[in-house]
Design a protein around this motif. Structure first.
Motif, mmCIF file in Angstrom:
data_model
loop_
_atom_site.group_PDB
_atom_site.id
_atom_site.type_symbol
_atom_site.label_atom_id
_atom_site.label_comp_id
_atom_site.label_asym_id
_atom_site.label_seq_id
_atom_site.Cartn_x
_atom_site.Cartn_y
_atom_site.Cartn_z
ATOM 1 N N GLN A 231 -7.512 -14.277 -11.398
ATOM 2 C CA GLN A 231 -6.323 -13.969 -10.359
ATOM 3 C C GLN A 231 -6.605 -14.133 -9.009
ATOM 4 O O GLN A 231 -7.771 -13.715 -8.588
ATOM 5 N N ASP A 232 -5.555 -14.229 -8.228
ATOM 6 C CA ASP A 232 -5.851 -14.410 -6.856
ATOM 7 C C ASP A 232 -4.724 -13.199 -6.181
ATOM 8 O O ASP A 232 -3.688 -13.771 -5.928
ATOM 9 N N CYS A 233 -5.136 -12.237 -6.006
ATOM 10 C CA CYS A 233 -4.184 -11.093 -5.737
ATOM 11 C C CYS A 233 -4.863 -9.778 -5.124
ATOM 12 O O CYS A 233 -5.852 -9.629 -4.979
ATOM 13 N N LEU A 234 -4.124 -9.280 -4.265
ATOM 14 C CA LEU A 234 -4.446 -7.838 -3.900
ATOM 15 C C LEU A 234 -3.598 -6.726 -4.936
ATOM 16 O O LEU A 234 -2.720 -7.223 -5.599
ATOM 17 N N PHE A 235 -4.104 -5.463 -5.118
ATOM 18 C CA PHE A 235 -3.570 -4.391 -5.969
ATOM 19 C C PHE A 235 -3.527 -3.166 -5.532
ATOM 20 O O PHE A 235 -4.373 -2.938 -4.553
ATOM 21 N N LEU A 236 -2.747 -2.561 -6.020
ATOM 22 C CA LEU A 236 -2.474 -1.235 -5.922
ATOM 23 C C LEU A 236 -2.338 -0.585 -7.476
ATOM 24 O O LEU A 236 -1.289 -0.972 -7.975
ATOM 25 N N PHE A 289 -0.662 -2.839 3.478
ATOM 26 C CA PHE A 289 0.473 -1.772 4.356
ATOM 27 C C PHE A 289 1.716 -2.341 4.418
ATOM 28 O O PHE A 289 2.602 -1.813 3.994
ATOM 29 N N VAL A 290 1.568 -3.591 5.123
ATOM 30 C CA VAL A 290 3.003 -4.413 5.351
ATOM 31 C C VAL A 290 3.635 -4.629 3.992
ATOM 32 O O VAL A 290 4.625 -4.164 3.836
ATOM 33 N N ALA A 291 3.022 -4.994 3.071
ATOM 34 C CA ALA A 291 3.717 -5.284 1.736
ATOM 35 C C ALA A 291 4.153 -4.144 1.078
ATOM 36 O O ALA A 291 5.446 -4.114 0.739
ATOM 37 N N ILE A 292 3.586 -2.931 1.183
ATOM 38 C CA ILE A 292 4.078 -1.986 0.446
ATOM 39 C C ILE A 292 5.117 -1.373 1.274
ATOM 40 O O ILE A 292 6.210 -0.778 0.689
ATOM 41 N N GLU A 293 5.073 -1.209 2.449
ATOM 42 C CA GLU A 293 6.048 -0.479 3.333
ATOM 43 C C GLU A 293 7.309 -1.249 3.157
ATOM 44 O O GLU A 293 8.571 -0.733 3.122
ATOM 45 N N SER A 294 7.377 -2.623 3.166
ATOM 46 C CA SER A 294 8.474 -3.408 3.049
ATOM 47 C C SER A 294 9.132 -3.442 1.626
ATOM 48 O O SER A 294 10.318 -3.377 1.595
ATOM 49 N N LEU A 295 8.158 -3.038 0.663
ATOM 50 C CA LEU A 295 8.751 -3.019 -0.795
ATOM 51 C C LEU A 295 9.521 -1.711 -0.903
ATOM 52 O O LEU A 295 10.524 -1.414 -1.364
ATOM 53 N N ILE A 296 8.821 -0.658 -0.133
ATOM 54 C CA ILE A 296 9.619 0.729 -0.034
ATOM 55 C C ILE A 296 11.148 1.024 0.469
ATOM 56 O O ILE A 296 11.949 1.152 -0.068
#
Length: 547
Positions: A231-236, A289-296
């Motif tokens: 896979q090619d991804c970042l994850f939480l 950070f930007v991905a999570i904040e925009s998702l929230i």
């Protein structure tokens, strides 16, 4: 003060006493340049032979462990030292802590060992300086300047719980166009109550390739691991903060049942050439950070629409302020969008549409009436699960109606259990068989126009199109809400397959807990959503009528 047993003292005195000076100390496992809490990492106990320049014993203990620990390590240093040292006891011990000195004098008084104090311990000091250099050279899991804000955002996502209404194939695109990242494709994990988190794929192709590989090699652990690492991804992801907690498959192990204080977020990166890395570097930390904040924000703005049965087409643009960093820019414009077309494509890949024709046939049935006289009023009713092992025994011992090939995924087959008296159970079974068998089980919304209460109505649909009410549950009943949540998760796991069990023994010793010998019939069937059933909200009147 605790002292050695006499037998222990005699055993230690039999060791050869060598003309050596040993140094001993216990110190926190931390570096002066690190801001982490040393108590979390514990303390290191060292015993070294200064004369020979070797480490004889070393232990890592919790910071609150008493002085007995340093004696335990000393005993091992004497009787079972690290190679190349041989068992022995020293003539002299030197420590730099007065309390340790006095403690050892009391404990070791029968061993003819001199216990002295020195303000410095040259060999141990040098070893701990080396430990500190190693700690300083280690890359932290998160860049220190972003660690706190990322954890805060992770907990905000946990509380928003997008897995309660988003399935893994319902992808959200997050267009960032910064730090060499164009668009991330967010896949939410957790609806099945197994693993919770969000995968941020760097490309649509990587997402599709992984799904294809998983579907092709579901039974091969080796191939699944290989697909995972490609896979090619970042994850939480989220885990239990208690690493010692036993992992099992029962419902109590569901992470969602734990308080926030026992949840631990983990960030990382997966890449075909790097593999799995639970470390984020500066740019990656800003991206996630930007991905999570925009998702929230997107979840906050569109939660009601995302709860709908049909994955809607939505898009929203946000400007995300960056945390303090060396970056010259202060904010980033981000666009978050749903991807219904991609979701449909992924569902088709997984075979979710194979039963559409069957559902269409159900919808075309003529619903003449809703009856409430099939299930006796005094029956015991429960929503639960039958393990796959028990299901095999059940199929052989009761009146059994098969619905299709059920793949054994998850903890078992979700079932509705009805327990009544033997004569009444027999009547229920005969009526269902006379109607051609059981076609579906459904939970459909109901409302009482007089007092405003809303209900979750349990319905049985027979093959001749008739609907039978088997239970009325208040929407606000927390026990039923939790039971329905698990029912939905299990039905998703089995691709919609479920069952109805009719049991006897309502007035006997097994009341409320029927055993295998009490079960008289198993009807395997399909679970339908209110949308699939297509009858709308039912109004509760003196007589139930379709809206």
């Amino acid at each position: 003060m605790t002292s050695f047993n006499r037998s222990t003292s005699r055993r230690l005195k039999k060791l050869t006493q060598i003309p050596s000076v040993w140094e001993g100390d216990r110190r926190p496992l931390s570096s002066p340049n690190q801001h982490s809490n040393s108590e979390e990492k514990g303390e290191c106990i060292l015993w070294v032979d200064y004369s020979q320049g070797v480490v004889r014993g070393m232990d890592v203990v919790a910071s609150d462990v008493g002085p007995e620990a340093i004696v335990r390590t000393l005993m091992r240093a004497m009787e079972h030292p690290h190679s190349p040292a041989r068992p022995a006891r020293p003539q002299r011990i030197v420590v730099k802590d007065r309390e340790i000195q006095f403690y050892l004098r009391g404990v070791l008084q029968d061993l003819d060992i001199a216990i002295d104090y020195a303000p410095e311990l040259p060999l141990i000091d040098e070893l701990f300086r080396g430990f500190a250099d190693i700690l300083d050279s280690q890359t932290p899991d998160l860049p220190p300047q972003y660690a706190q804000i990322l954890r805060e955002k992770a907990f905000a996502i946990w509380q928003a719980a997008p897995w309660e209404f988003l399935e893994e194939q319902q992808i959200l695109s997050i267009e960032i166009n910064k730090w060499d990242v164009g668009t991330l494709y967010a896949s939410v994990m957790g609806m099945l109550g197994m693993e919770y988190g969000i995968l941020f794929y760097r490309s649509e192709d990587s997402l599709k390739q992984f799904r294809t590989a998983v579907l092709q090699d579901e039974e091969s652990t080796e191939h699944l691991e290989e697909a995972f690492l490609k896979q090619d991804c970042l994850f939480l992801t989220f885990e239990s903060a208690d690493e010692d907690e036993d992992e099992d498959d029962d419902e109590e192990s569901d992470l969602a049942d734990l308080p926030l204080s026992e949840i631990d977020p983990t960030f990382g990166n997966i890449h075909p050439l790097e593999g799995l890395r639970s470390v984020l570097y500066d740019e990656e930390a800003l991206v996630i950070f930007v991905a999570i904040e925009s998702l929230i924000r997107f979840i906050r703005d569109h939660r009601r629409h995302l709860h709908e049965d049909i994955f809607p087409t939505l898009s929203r643009r946000y400007r995300i302020s960056l945390p303090q960093s060396e970056e010259s820019i202060k904010s980033v414009a981000v666009t978050v969008s749903t991807m219904p077309q991609l979701a449909a494509e992924l569902e088709e890949m997984a075979g979710f549409g194979d039963d559409d024709e069957e559902i269409d046939n159900l919808n075309s049935a003529n619903f003449q009436s809703l009856q409430d006289d099939l299930i006796p009023e005094d029956s015991f009713l429960s929503l639960g699960v039958v393990s796959w092992e028990m299901l095999d025994h059940l199929r052989k011992g009761v009146t059994y109606h098969k619905a299709g090939e059920i793949k054994q995924v998850g903890d078992g087959l979700p079932v509705i259990l009805i327990q009544t008296s033997r004569p009444k159970a027999k009547t229920v079974i005969e009526r269902i068989e006379a109607a051609g068998g059981l076609r579906a089980i459904c939970f459909n919304p109901g409302a009482d126009p007089f007092d405003g209460d809303r209900y979750d109505l349990g319905l049985l649909q027979t093959q001749n199109g008739e609907l039978f009410l088997f239970g009325e549950f208040l929407d606000e009943d927390p026990i039923h809400v939790e039971a329905r949540k698990k029912w939905n998760q299990r039905c998703k796991n089995t691709k919609g397959y479920c069952g109805l069990i009719i049991a006897k023994g309502l007035t006997g010793a097994s009341r409320g807990n029927p055993q295998l010998r009490d079960m008289m019939a198993l009807f395997e069937t399909r679970s339908l959503s209110p949308k699939d059933l297509g009858i709308g909200t039912l109004q509760l009147m003196p007589q139930l009528k379709l809206e």
